[in-house]
Design a protein around this motif. Structure first.
Motif: not given
Length: 307
Positions: A231-241, A252-260
């Motif tokens: 999303a190169p044009q977006d100024r924000t990105l959600s944690l969920r994404v 890709v790194f197999k991290l939990t959402e809490d870890d991210v």
């Protein structure tokens, strides 16, 4: 998964081996067209014809070099900075390099089908070979591909052997049949169970616990790389994404959402010059752009991690 030009073959059923990438870098530096002359490449690299073709596949998949219309390979900036004679890690001794190579293989879209599906779409914490192969058949057919079971089976085996050591025992790195990414421990053997044929099969699991060897600067680098491609044009990105979307750092790194989430919070607290600012929320936590992305130099200037 939307229909796309996913790659199912080209690796000649070989996972990338430990000494291949440094050798390929040196060979291309001397002769950019060497991998388009298989006989010469066989002599230079000391490997067979099928392995030459496999290595040509892996240098592209791992972002070491790209072929051009003149039947030559152009080494990437990543290759020069990391594998060059004065590079950060010319012999793949640093675990951060291995995570970066894993990122390159796994985050491309479209890319390698097995990596996209197993890391981004597979819905369970574990799998057996027969379960994954059945899913490959269904998914590839759904996407409109007509691959044989042999092609799908070899592609799955290459994925497994990239991350799981097929044999034990100490051997020289140069002679090892295992690839460099086995050392990441991303795929672990968690047991056995009977398959459809009645035979016992290995059960593989993805290691999902926190991975401190993925350093803060490396994680930030991959977040921004994903963001700039997704999303190169977006100024924000959600944690969920960032945590759950296929090809995202979380998947890709197999991290939990809490870890991210914790990594994003830590970056916001510890680095005022970070490329993004974290905005916590009980509904939808976000990050917003605020600075330049880390470079490879900033990654390797952190405390070293060796394999």
């Amino acid at each position: 998964m939307a229909p796309a030009a996913f790659r199912f073959s080209g690796h000649e059923s070989f996972a990338c081996r430990y000494a291949w990438l440094p050798k390929a870098y040196r060979a291309i530096s001397r002769n950019p067209s060497i991998f388009f002359d298989e006989e010469e490449a066989m002599v230079e690299m000391g490997i067979g014809k099928n392995m030459v073709r496999s290595l040509r596949f892996w240098i592209d998949a791992m972002d070491v070099a790209r072929a051009d219309a003149n039947k030559t390979h152009v080494l990437t900036d990543f290759a020069h900075q990391v594998l060059g004679p004065d590079g950060f890690d010319p012999f793949l001794e640093d675990e951060r390099t291995l995570w970066l190579l894993h990122w390159h293989i796994s985050s491309k879209n479209p890319g390698l089908f097995a990596w996209r599906y197993m890391l981004g779409e597979w819905p369970y914490p574990e799998f057996t070979r027969s379960e994954a192969l059945d899913a490959f058949k269904r998914q590839s057919a759904k996407l409109g591909f007509k691959h044989s079971e042999v092609t799908l089976s070899q592609h799955l085996d290459v994925f497994i052997h990239t991350y799981y050591a097929a044999r034990k025992g100490k051997v020289a790195i140069e002679d090892s049949l295992d690839g460099p990414l086995v050392g990441l421990g991303l795929l672990v053997l968690s047991g056995e169970k009977r398959g459809p044929s009645g035979r016992w099969e290995n059960v593989f699991s993805f290691r999902r616990e926190p991975k401190p060897d993925i350093t803060p600067q490396l994680f930030e680098y991959c977040v921004m790389d994903f963001w700039n491609r997704h999303a190169p044009q977006d100024r924000t990105l959600s944690l969920r994404v960032l945590a759950t979307m296929p090809s995202s750092p979380g998947q890709v790194f197999k991290l939990t959402e809490d870890d991210v989430r914790q990594r994003l919070e830590d970056t916001a607290v510890s680095n005022a010059n970070a490329a993004f600012r974290y905005q916590p929320s009980a509904v939808q936590a976000m990050i917003s752009r605020q600075g330049a992305a880390p470079t490879l130099a900033t990654i390797y200037n952190e405390s070293p991690k060796h394999v």
